[in-house]
Design a protein around this motif. Structure first.
Motif, PDB file in Angstrom:
ATOM      1  N   PHE A  56      93.706   3.354  17.699  1.00 16.63           N
ATOM      2  CA  PHE A  56      93.958   4.747  17.344  1.00 16.63           C
ATOM      3  C   PHE A  56      94.186   4.880  15.842  1.00 16.63           C
ATOM      4  O   PHE A  56      94.964   4.143  15.237  1.00 16.63           O
ATOM      5  N   ARG A  57      93.495   5.850  15.246  1.00 17.29           N
ATOM      6  CA  ARG A  57      93.681   6.145  13.833  1.00 17.29           C
ATOM      7  C   ARG A  57      93.542   7.646  13.634  1.00 17.29           C
ATOM      8  O   ARG A  57      92.561   8.250  14.071  1.00 17.29           O
ATOM      9  N   MET A  85      94.934  15.450  18.803  1.00 21.68           N
ATOM     10  CA  MET A  85      95.547  14.339  18.098  1.00 21.68           C
ATOM     11  C   MET A  85      96.833  13.898  18.793  1.00 21.68           C
ATOM     12  O   MET A  85      97.089  12.706  18.963  1.00 21.68           O
ATOM     13  N   ASN A  86      97.637  14.842  19.221  1.00 20.57           N
ATOM     14  CA  ASN A  86      98.913  14.517  19.843  1.00 20.57           C
ATOM     15  C   ASN A  86      98.723  13.786  21.164  1.00 20.57           C
ATOM     16  O   ASN A  86      99.487  12.875  21.505  1.00 20.57           O
ATOM     17  N   ALA A  87      97.683  14.155  21.907  1.00 18.54           N
ATOM     18  CA  ALA A  87      97.422  13.494  23.184  1.00 18.54           C
ATOM     19  C   ALA A  87      97.081  12.020  22.968  1.00 18.54           C
ATOM     20  O   ALA A  87      97.575  11.140  23.687  1.00 18.54           O
ATOM     21  N   GLN A  88      96.247  11.741  21.977  1.00 21.49           N
ATOM     22  CA  GLN A  88      95.886  10.353  21.685  1.00 21.49           C
ATOM     23  C   GLN A  88      97.067   9.595  21.083  1.00 21.49           C
ATOM     24  O   GLN A  88      97.262   8.406  21.345  1.00 21.49           O
ATOM     25  N   TYR A 134     100.054   5.287  20.465  1.00 15.45           N
ATOM     26  CA  TYR A 134     100.981   4.886  19.415  1.00 15.45           C
ATOM     27  C   TYR A 134     102.323   4.479  20.017  1.00 15.45           C
ATOM     28  O   TYR A 134     102.702   4.940  21.094  1.00 15.45           O
ATOM     29  N   LEU A 135     103.026   3.624  19.318  1.00 16.45           N
ATOM     30  CA  LEU A 135     104.300   3.113  19.801  1.00 16.45           C
ATOM     31  C   LEU A 135     105.339   4.224  19.879  1.00 16.45           C
ATOM     32  O   LEU A 135     105.599   4.910  18.901  1.00 16.45           O
TER      33      LEU A 135
END
Length: 327
Positions: free
Chosen positions: A170-171, A200-203, A208-209
């Motif tokens: 993820f980036r 973006m928030n869903a990914q 993301y940690l």
């Protein structure tokens, strides 16, 4: 005879070509010890008040060497207290080959270097002063890099694949604007594409940690990654091993003078935490453990930093989390 002469002439020309051009592809940083030696030499110059020399692109003409040296120069140029720099050599992907993790004594991750095709290569560069890198218990790395006064931020994850290689996952990039709506981007195959906040928030939530609120990257790394930190200048650490009162720099509840050290030896640490006197004994692999009536946890002592983990507490104002003290 002419054929023999021509053969020798050809061999001589080939040897000359290797001398002229072979240096560009040969490796200087062919092992971790060579990297650490270069790193230490640069920090010594900074420690002694000398000017950091310009990067020798002829000596480090190989692309992999150059990438590593650029990180070492960047770190040395902005270093203030050289005794705060060190490294760890964990086997993050459990393949039998250790990685080299450049760190500060408070467990801030600066760069990850690994072996590829028998020689070291830079895997993750998080040496930017505005980067906050987190290492989890599986050796995955999460990097947040801030810019433009903290309004812009880039998120990037690096996870170990089943084949043992570190892969960028993820980036995303948040282009912040204090005068209007922010703009959001996701990266696909290296290309940045605009997206909605929801996308973006869903990914982000999926990849993301999700660390506890208030945790800095170094606090999470120290508590969960369980690395053995090695200082580059152990003689400086030993010189400052007898420590006096410490000033808290992390987030802590309860008594503002929560921790006052009394004495330090190589075998144990005696300290007072919220009026309770505790003794922490050295444990295998580094650090100390302590157990008292109200508290139990772990303690790590470095040149200018103490990292304290309260794992169990009977006091409500001291939850089970990490506290970092800086001298």
């Amino acid at each position: 005879m002419k054929r023999i002469f021509s053969l020798f002439l050809c061999l001589a020309l080939c040897a000359g070509m290797l001398v002229l051009f072979g240096g560009c592809s040969s490796r200087v940083l062919n092992e971790y010890d060579a990297i650490l030696t270069e790193y230490q030499n640069l920090l010594l110059k900074k420690k002694n008040g000398e000017e950091i020399p310009a990067l020798d692109t002829e000596k480090y003409g190989n692309e992999a060497d150059l990438a590593i040296m650029q990180v070492l120069h960047r770190l040395a140029e902005r270093a203030e207290k050289t005794e705060m720099y060190g490294y760890a050599e964990p086997d993050l992907n459990a393949d039998g080959q250790k990685e080299l993790l450049l760190m500060q004594e408070n467990y801030r991750v600066l760069a990850l270097i690994g072996y590829r095709d028998g020689a070291p290569v830079l895997l993750v560069d998080c040496s930017d002063i505005k980067s906050d890198a987190v290492l989890d218990e599986k050796g995955n790395i999460y990097v947040e890099t801030y810019g433009d006064g903290g309004l812009d931020v880039e998120y990037c994850t690096y996870r170990w694949g089943e084949d043992g290689t570190l892969q960028e996952g993820f980036r995303a990039f948040l282009d912040g604007d204090d005068r209007g709506p922010s703009t959001y981007y996701l990266y696909e195959n290296g290309e940045r594409k605009e997206c909605t906040w929801e996308e973006m928030n869903a990914q982000y939530k999926a990849a993301y940690l999700q660390r506890p609120r208030g945790y800095m990257g170094n606090e999470y790394t120290l508590q969960y990654a369980r690395l053995v930190y090695v200082p580059l200048f152990p003689e400086d650490v030993n010189a400052q091993f007898r420590i006096g009162p410490w000033e808290r720099s992390g987030i802590i509840g309860g008594n503002g003078t929560a921790m006052v050290t009394e004495s330090v030896t190589s075998a144990l640490v005696k300290f007072t935490l919220c009026s309770e006197t505790l003794t922490a004994t050295a444990k295998e692999g580094g650090g100390y453990t302590f157990e008292g009536e109200a508290f139990s946890g772990e303690l790590y002592v470095f040149a200018r930093t103490i990292c304290l983990f309260v794992t169990q507490s009977t006091l409500e104002e001291l939850p089970a989390r990490a506290y970092v003290y800086s001298k």
